[in-house]
Motif scaffolding. Structure first.
Motif, short mmCIF file in Angstrom:
data_model
loop_
_atom_site.label_atom_id
_atom_site.label_comp_id
_atom_site.label_asym_id
_atom_site.label_seq_id
_atom_site.Cartn_x
_atom_site.Cartn_y
_atom_site.Cartn_z
N MET A 146 9.66 4.98 9.58
CA MET A 146 10.25 6.04 8.86
C MET A 146 9.29 7.37 8.59
N GLY A 147 8.02 7.01 8.93
CA GLY A 147 7.14 8.26 8.91
C GLY A 147 6.74 8.68 7.25
N ILE A 148 6.63 7.74 6.59
CA ILE A 148 6.50 8.00 5.28
C ILE A 148 4.81 8.13 4.79
N ASN A 149 4.77 8.96 4.09
CA ASN A 149 3.38 9.28 3.69
C ASN A 149 3.07 9.47 2.19
N LEU A 150 4.13 9.29 1.45
CA LEU A 150 4.11 9.25 -0.07
C LEU A 150 4.67 7.86 -0.68
N VAL A 151 4.05 7.32 -1.50
CA VAL A 151 4.34 6.12 -2.02
C VAL A 151 4.50 5.93 -3.59
N ILE A 152 5.18 5.36 -4.17
CA ILE A 152 5.35 5.24 -5.50
C ILE A 152 4.95 3.60 -5.89
N LEU A 153 4.10 3.41 -6.62
CA LEU A 153 3.61 2.10 -6.89
C LEU A 153 3.82 1.65 -8.27
N THR A 154 4.80 0.45 -8.33
CA THR A 154 5.37 -0.10 -9.76
C THR A 154 5.07 -1.43 -9.80
N VAL A 155 4.10 -1.93 -9.08
CA VAL A 155 3.98 -3.55 -9.10
C VAL A 155 2.98 -3.89 -10.09
N PRO A 156 2.94 -5.12 -10.39
CA PRO A 156 1.97 -5.65 -11.50
C PRO A 156 0.36 -5.19 -11.13
N ALA A 157 -0.41 -5.15 -11.86
CA ALA A 157 -1.64 -4.48 -11.86
C ALA A 157 -2.53 -5.30 -10.73
N LYS A 158 -2.25 -6.79 -10.79
CA LYS A 158 -3.09 -7.72 -9.92
C LYS A 158 -2.59 -7.39 -8.42
N ALA A 159 -1.82 -7.12 -8.23
CA ALA A 159 -1.11 -6.84 -6.82
C ALA A 159 -1.51 -5.48 -6.47
N ALA A 160 -1.77 -4.63 -7.26
CA ALA A 160 -2.04 -3.02 -6.95
C ALA A 160 -2.93 -2.82 -5.69
N GLN A 161 -4.23 -3.50 -5.79
CA GLN A 161 -5.38 -3.00 -4.97
C GLN A 161 -5.01 -3.58 -3.47
N GLU A 162 -4.32 -4.64 -3.48
CA GLU A 162 -4.07 -5.39 -2.05
C GLU A 162 -3.07 -4.29 -1.53
N ILE A 163 -1.90 -3.98 -2.26
CA ILE A 163 -1.04 -3.10 -1.83
C ILE A 163 -1.58 -1.80 -1.34
N ALA A 164 -2.59 -1.41 -2.13
CA ALA A 164 -3.28 0.11 -1.87
C ALA A 164 -4.14 -0.04 -0.51
N ASP A 165 -4.50 -1.32 -0.22
CA ASP A 165 -5.40 -1.66 0.93
C ASP A 165 -4.41 -1.38 2.40
N ARG A 166 -3.23 -2.31 2.20
CA ARG A 166 -2.47 -2.25 3.27
C ARG A 166 -1.89 -0.72 3.49
N LEU A 167 -1.63 -0.07 2.57
CA LEU A 167 -0.92 1.30 2.64
C LEU A 167 -2.38 1.99 3.31
N ALA A 168 -3.23 2.11 2.99
CA ALA A 168 -4.56 2.82 3.41
C ALA A 168 -4.52 2.51 4.94
N ALA A 169 -4.30 1.23 5.40
CA ALA A 169 -4.72 0.73 6.81
C ALA A 169 -3.46 1.12 7.67
N ILE A 170 -2.29 1.95 7.26
CA ILE A 170 -1.61 2.45 7.96
C ILE A 170 -1.32 4.33 7.89
N GLY A 171 -2.28 4.37 7.06
CA GLY A 171 -2.55 5.90 7.02
C GLY A 171 -1.53 6.67 6.04
#
Length: 216
Positions: A146-171
């Motif tokens: 979908m060519g998305i470059n902006l994400v809103i993150l409302t996950v539990p704090a313990k999962a936030a860094q892992e999700i951020a790493d995955r998002l960074a990996a896809i640009g």
């Protein structure tokens, strides 16, 4: 010589959407011109701060006349890319995430949530408030598709860094982080963190100590 792009202070940049919103209110009320004092009264921002903010963008007004409301609206619409819609992904459909889906930003802004992800959703996905919601296993595939470059993150704090790493990996270029986690991301990725508990504690401090900050 190439044109030098002015460096706009971050505090000024954060106020631009507010200026645009209040100028829309003035325009809707039929007002053709406005002074920094009138903006100050409406926005509860010091007039000198408003004039300083506007000065970063050149001569937006005239001494003794003020600012032309329609001209300012055109300028800020362009500066904020209001004519171009930005698709956003939401990750985490708990209470806060569900509220975002029900509200969605397209009603009042140039952004819209077009897809969401949550681990409680079945593999085939489902629809919430007419927005498709998928399991996080589909996150990379769908965001890239979908060519998305902006994400809103409302996950539990313990999962936030892992999700951020995955998002960074896809640009993905930016995260609006509603978790209390302080995320570590590459320099090219922008993180704006809104910690609701910190904001509440700050408000309580201001109330107890009768502190007023006109720049907020």
């Amino acid at each position: 010589m190439s044109e030098v792009t002015p460096i706009i202070p971050q505090a000024t940049s954060k106020r631009l959407p507010l200026y645009y919103r209040f100028l829309q209110n003035f325009s809707n009320a039929g007002k053709k011109r406005v002074s920094s004092s009138e903006l100050s009264e409406a926005m509860k921002i010091d007039a000198a701060t408003i004039r300083r903010d506007f000065s970063h963008f050149g001569a937006l007004g005239r001494k003794g006349y003020g600012y032309d409301v329609d001209n300012l609206l055109v300028f800020f619409r362009s500066a904020l890319d209001q004519d171009e819609e930005t698709d956003v992904a939401l990750i985490g459909v708990g209470s806060l995430g569900t509220a975002f889906l029900k509200y969605n930003f397209q009603k009042n802004h140039n952004t819209r949530i077009v897809v969401a992800f949550d681990p409680k959703v079945p593999k085939e996905g489902k629809s919430i408030s007419n927005i498709p919601v998928f399991h996080p296993d589909m996150m990379e595939e769908m965001i890239k598709k979908m060519g998305i470059n902006l994400v809103i993150l409302t996950v539990p704090a313990k999962a936030a860094q892992e999700i951020a790493d995955r998002l960074a990996a896809i640009g993905v270029k930016g995260i609006l982080n509603f978790t209390p986690a302080r995320l570590s991301v590459p320099d090219w990725m922008r993180i704006h963190t809104i910690d609701l508990s910190v904001e509440l504690q700050t408000l309580i401090y201001f109330i107890k100590n009768d502190v007023k900050d006109s720049q907020l």
